[in-house]
Design a protein around this motif. Structure first.
Motif, PDB file in Angstrom:
ATOM      1  N   ILE A 105       0.814  -1.219   0.000  1.00  0.00           N
ATOM      2  CA  ILE A 105       0.000   0.000   0.000  1.00  0.00           C
ATOM      3  C   ILE A 105       0.848   1.269   0.000  1.00  0.00           C
ATOM      4  O   ILE A 105       0.545   2.234  -0.707  1.00  0.00           O
ATOM      5  N   ALA A 106       1.929   1.290   0.771  1.00  0.00           N
ATOM      6  CA  ALA A 106       2.749   2.510   0.883  1.00  0.00           C
ATOM      7  C   ALA A 106       3.412   2.895  -0.432  1.00  0.00           C
ATOM      8  O   ALA A 106       3.830   4.041  -0.599  1.00  0.00           O
ATOM      9  N   GLN A 107       3.505   1.953  -1.376  1.00  0.00           N
ATOM     10  CA  GLN A 107       4.159   2.227  -2.660  1.00  0.00           C
ATOM     11  C   GLN A 107       3.185   2.645  -3.758  1.00  0.00           C
ATOM     12  O   GLN A 107       3.608   2.946  -4.873  1.00  0.00           O
ATOM     13  N   LEU A 108       1.888   2.684  -3.447  1.00  0.00           N
ATOM     14  CA  LEU A 108       0.909   3.068  -4.462  1.00  0.00           C
ATOM     15  C   LEU A 108       1.113   4.533  -4.859  1.00  0.00           C
ATOM     16  O   LEU A 108       1.225   5.401  -3.986  1.00  0.00           O
ATOM     17  N   PRO A 109       1.139   4.852  -6.146  1.00  0.00           N
ATOM     18  CA  PRO A 109       1.327   6.242  -6.584  1.00  0.00           C
ATOM     19  C   PRO A 109       0.278   7.195  -6.001  1.00  0.00           C
ATOM     20  O   PRO A 109       0.584   8.355  -5.708  1.00  0.00           O
ATOM     21  N   ALA A 110      -0.945   6.698  -5.805  1.00  0.00           N
ATOM     22  CA  ALA A 110      -2.010   7.550  -5.258  1.00  0.00           C
ATOM     23  C   ALA A 110      -1.870   7.758  -3.753  1.00  0.00           C
ATOM     24  O   ALA A 110      -2.451   8.693  -3.193  1.00  0.00           O
ATOM     25  N   VAL A 111      -1.099   6.905  -3.096  1.00  0.00           N
ATOM     26  CA  VAL A 111      -0.940   6.979  -1.631  1.00  0.00           C
ATOM     27  C   VAL A 111       0.282   7.815  -1.246  1.00  0.00           C
ATOM     28  O   VAL A 111       0.247   8.554  -0.253  1.00  0.00           O
ATOM     29  N   LYS A 112       1.350   7.719  -2.016  1.00  0.00           N
ATOM     30  CA  LYS A 112       2.604   8.401  -1.651  1.00  0.00           C
ATOM     31  C   LYS A 112       2.432   9.888  -1.317  1.00  0.00           C
ATOM     32  O   LYS A 112       3.000  10.372  -0.337  1.00  0.00           O
ATOM     33  N   PRO A 113       1.631  10.649  -2.084  1.00  0.00           N
ATOM     34  CA  PRO A 113       1.471  12.075  -1.752  1.00  0.00           C
ATOM     35  C   PRO A 113       0.697  12.305  -0.448  1.00  0.00           C
ATOM     36  O   PRO A 113       0.719  13.411   0.098  1.00  0.00           O
ATOM     37  N   LEU A 114       0.018  11.264   0.052  1.00  0.00           N
ATOM     38  CA  LEU A 114      -0.816  11.400   1.252  1.00  0.00           C
ATOM     39  C   LEU A 114      -0.060  11.036   2.533  1.00  0.00           C
ATOM     40  O   LEU A 114      -0.583  11.202   3.635  1.00  0.00           O
ATOM     41  N   LEU A 115       1.173  10.549   2.379  1.00  0.00           N
ATOM     42  CA  LEU A 115       1.947  10.133   3.556  1.00  0.00           C
ATOM     43  C   LEU A 115       2.320  11.340   4.404  1.00  0.00           C
ATOM     44  O   LEU A 115       2.638  12.412   3.877  1.00  0.00           O
ATOM     45  N   ILE A 116       2.249  11.156   5.722  1.00  0.00           N
ATOM     46  CA  ILE A 116       2.696  12.218   6.626  1.00  0.00           C
ATOM     47  C   ILE A 116       3.921  11.733   7.386  1.00  0.00           C
ATOM     48  O   ILE A 116       4.096  10.545   7.612  1.00  0.00           O
ATOM     49  N   THR A 117       4.779  12.663   7.757  1.00  0.00           N
ATOM     50  CA  THR A 117       6.044  12.253   8.365  1.00  0.00           C
ATOM     51  C   THR A 117       5.835  11.708   9.758  1.00  0.00           C
ATOM     52  O   THR A 117       4.899  12.075  10.443  1.00  0.00           O
ATOM     53  N   GLY A 118       6.704  10.774  10.140  1.00  0.00           N
ATOM     54  CA  GLY A 118       6.576  10.142  11.453  1.00  0.00           C
ATOM     55  C   GLY A 118       7.225  10.944  12.545  1.00  0.00           C
ATOM     56  O   GLY A 118       6.991  10.726  13.728  1.00  0.00           O
ATOM     57  N   ALA A 119       8.050  11.907  12.198  1.00  0.00           N
ATOM     58  CA  ALA A 119       8.765  12.703  13.209  1.00  0.00           C
ATOM     59  C   ALA A 119       7.979  13.971  13.502  1.00  0.00           C
ATOM     60  O   ALA A 119       7.595  14.702  12.598  1.00  0.00           O
ATOM     61  N   GLU A 120       7.725  14.225  14.766  1.00  0.00           N
ATOM     62  CA  GLU A 120       7.057  15.450  15.183  1.00  0.00           C
ATOM     63  C   GLU A 120       7.996  16.211  16.116  1.00  0.00           C
ATOM     64  O   GLU A 120       8.884  15.639  16.725  1.00  0.00           O
ATOM     65  N   GLU A 121       7.769  17.503  16.248  1.00  0.00           N
ATOM     66  CA  GLU A 121       8.633  18.319  17.101  1.00  0.00           C
ATOM     67  C   GLU A 121       8.659  17.793  18.523  1.00  0.00           C
ATOM     68  O   GLU A 121       9.680  17.798  19.190  1.00  0.00           O
ATOM     69  N   GLN A 122       7.500  17.316  18.990  1.00  0.00           N
ATOM     70  CA  GLN A 122       7.433  16.887  20.381  1.00  0.00           C
ATOM     71  C   GLN A 122       8.213  15.605  20.626  1.00  0.00           C
ATOM     72  O   GLN A 122       8.409  15.183  21.752  1.00  0.00           O
ATOM     73  N   ASP A 123       8.685  14.961  19.547  1.00  0.00           N
ATOM     74  CA  ASP A 123       9.466  13.739  19.727  1.00  0.00           C
ATOM     75  C   ASP A 123      10.915  14.029  20.111  1.00  0.00           C
ATOM     76  O   ASP A 123      11.642  13.125  20.498  1.00  0.00           O
ATOM     77  N   GLU A 124      11.340  15.282  19.997  1.00  0.00           N
ATOM     78  CA  GLU A 124      12.757  15.576  20.203  1.00  0.00           C
ATOM     79  C   GLU A 124      13.221  15.150  21.592  1.00  0.00           C
ATOM     80  O   GLU A 124      14.228  14.476  21.753  1.00  0.00           O
ATOM     81  N   HIS A 125      12.444  15.543  22.603  1.00  0.00           N
ATOM     82  CA  HIS A 125      12.817  15.157  23.968  1.00  0.00           C
ATOM     83  C   HIS A 125      12.742  13.649  24.132  1.00  0.00           C
ATOM     84  O   HIS A 125      13.574  13.042  24.791  1.00  0.00           O
ATOM     85  N   HIS A 126      11.716  13.081  23.511  1.00  0.00           N
ATOM     86  CA  HIS A 126      11.514  11.636  23.616  1.00  0.00           C
ATOM     87  C   HIS A 126      12.707  10.878  23.049  1.00  0.00           C
ATOM     88  O   HIS A 126      13.215   9.950  23.653  1.00  0.00           O
ATOM     89  N   GLU A 127      13.183  11.335  21.884  1.00  0.00           N
ATOM     90  CA  GLU A 127      14.274  10.616  21.243  1.00  0.00           C
ATOM     91  C   GLU A 127      15.571  10.779  22.035  1.00  0.00           C
ATOM     92  O   GLU A 127      16.383   9.859  22.116  1.00  0.00           O
TER      93      GLU A 127
END
Length: 315
Positions: A105-127
């Motif tokens: 599913i993640a490789q579908l041409p219609a899906v790729k533009p809809l992906l959102i990044t897994g990294a958020e600002e609030q993860d900085e402290h967490h990481e």
């Protein structure tokens, strides 16, 4: 002559018995996880059976294929999965699949533009907090993008379209039924989407924490207000700094709810929420109690929205 017939019966019986057990007892379509099975079931309804690989109660983050699972995958006509960043347990087996039976599913041409990044600002402290974990844990994280794609109604629709195309290639003689199933799925999804948007609209602005970073697509689509998550990878407990940060926000009453999951009910949630006014709820990201049926994906979305509402709205 009669003696020959008598000798023939045991032979025929044994051949039939052997054939019954040598035939592959697997579905034509295998979905890696239940929500993908929900979508596939809507399109394959009345056409071909669908099975789910991941058992109820198991986590896609740490599942290991059994030999029987490998056989099921190899004998399936179509395998539907997100991709190696989500179901690492399938990657090795899937690498040998011919293109016509492998729907990533993640490789579908219609899906790729809809992906959102897994990294958020609030993860900085967490990481920073989790930096002491060795690299062996890192492969469980979802890479650049959040891979919980089934949480997006639009990606679910695109997935249904792709499953329809694949099944049409496999069974062109069932075109009318497959077309009708896709049309019905899209109509039901649109109706459910409108209902859920109306249901969740009053909850916008109410802050909450989820246990792990699985709900971003759903939250973004319906305009919910998450304050963050305890962990990116549910196999790794959040560190002290992250817990302190969440606890501070709970004490300051910035959050209405904290959500656990049926697969993960960590004691840290109870500990962090203790002594505050925050409510505790449960979100089921895999639809454990829902059976495969043509309307099961819509039921899954509806169940998830009710789980949000029951905690955020309160008594």
């Amino acid at each position: 002559m009669l003696q020959n017939k008598k000798a023939l019966f045991p032979l025929l019986f044994s051949l039939g018995f052997a054939a019954a057990f040598s035939a592959p007892a697997s579905a034509a379509v295998i979905a890696s996880i239940k929500p993908l099975g929900f979508i596939a079931s809507a399109i394959a309804d009345g056409v071909t059976p669908v099975e789910v690989l991941l058992p109820d109660g198991a986590s896609e983050h740490d599942y290991a294929l059994r030999p029987s699972d490998v056989k099921r995958l190899q004998s399936a006509d179509l395998v539907v999965w997100i991709g190696p960043d989500m179901e690492a347990f399938i990657s090795k087996t899937a690498s040998a699949f011919p293109a016509e039976k492998n729907l990533e599913i993640a490789q579908l041409p219609a899906v790729k533009p809809l992906l959102i990044t897994g990294a958020e600002e609030q993860d900085e402290h967490h990481e920073e907090d989790e930096a002491h974990h060795d690299a062996a844990h890192e492969h469980h994280d979802h890479g650049q993008y959040n891979m919980h794609l089934w949480m997006s109604p639009e990606i679910a629709r695109q997935s249904a379209v792709a499953i329809h195309e694949k099944l049409l290639e496999l069974m062109p003689q069932r075109k009318d039924k497959l077309d009708a199933n896709l049309q019905q799925f899209e109509a039901d999804l649109a109706k459910s989407d409108t209902q859920i948007a109306h249901q969740l609209a009053p909850l916008k602005g109410k802050g909450y924490f989820v246990f792990h970073d699985a709900y971003s697509y759903f939250e973004k689509h319906y305009g919910l207000t998450p304050l963050g998550h305890f962990t990116v990878n549910p196999e790794i407990q959040p560190g002290a700094q992250r817990l302190h940060q969440i606890r501070t926000q709970l004490v300051e009453q910035k959050a209405t709810c904290v959500f656990a999951e049926p697969q993960f009910r960590p004691a840290v949630i109870d500990a962090v929420a203790r002594g505050t006014q925050v409510r505790k709820g449960t979100l089921d990201p895999l639809g454990m109690g829902i059976s495969l049926a043509k309307d099961s994906y819509v039921k899954f979305l509806s169940q998830l929205s009710s789980q949000y509402e029951s905690c955020l709205k309160g008594a």
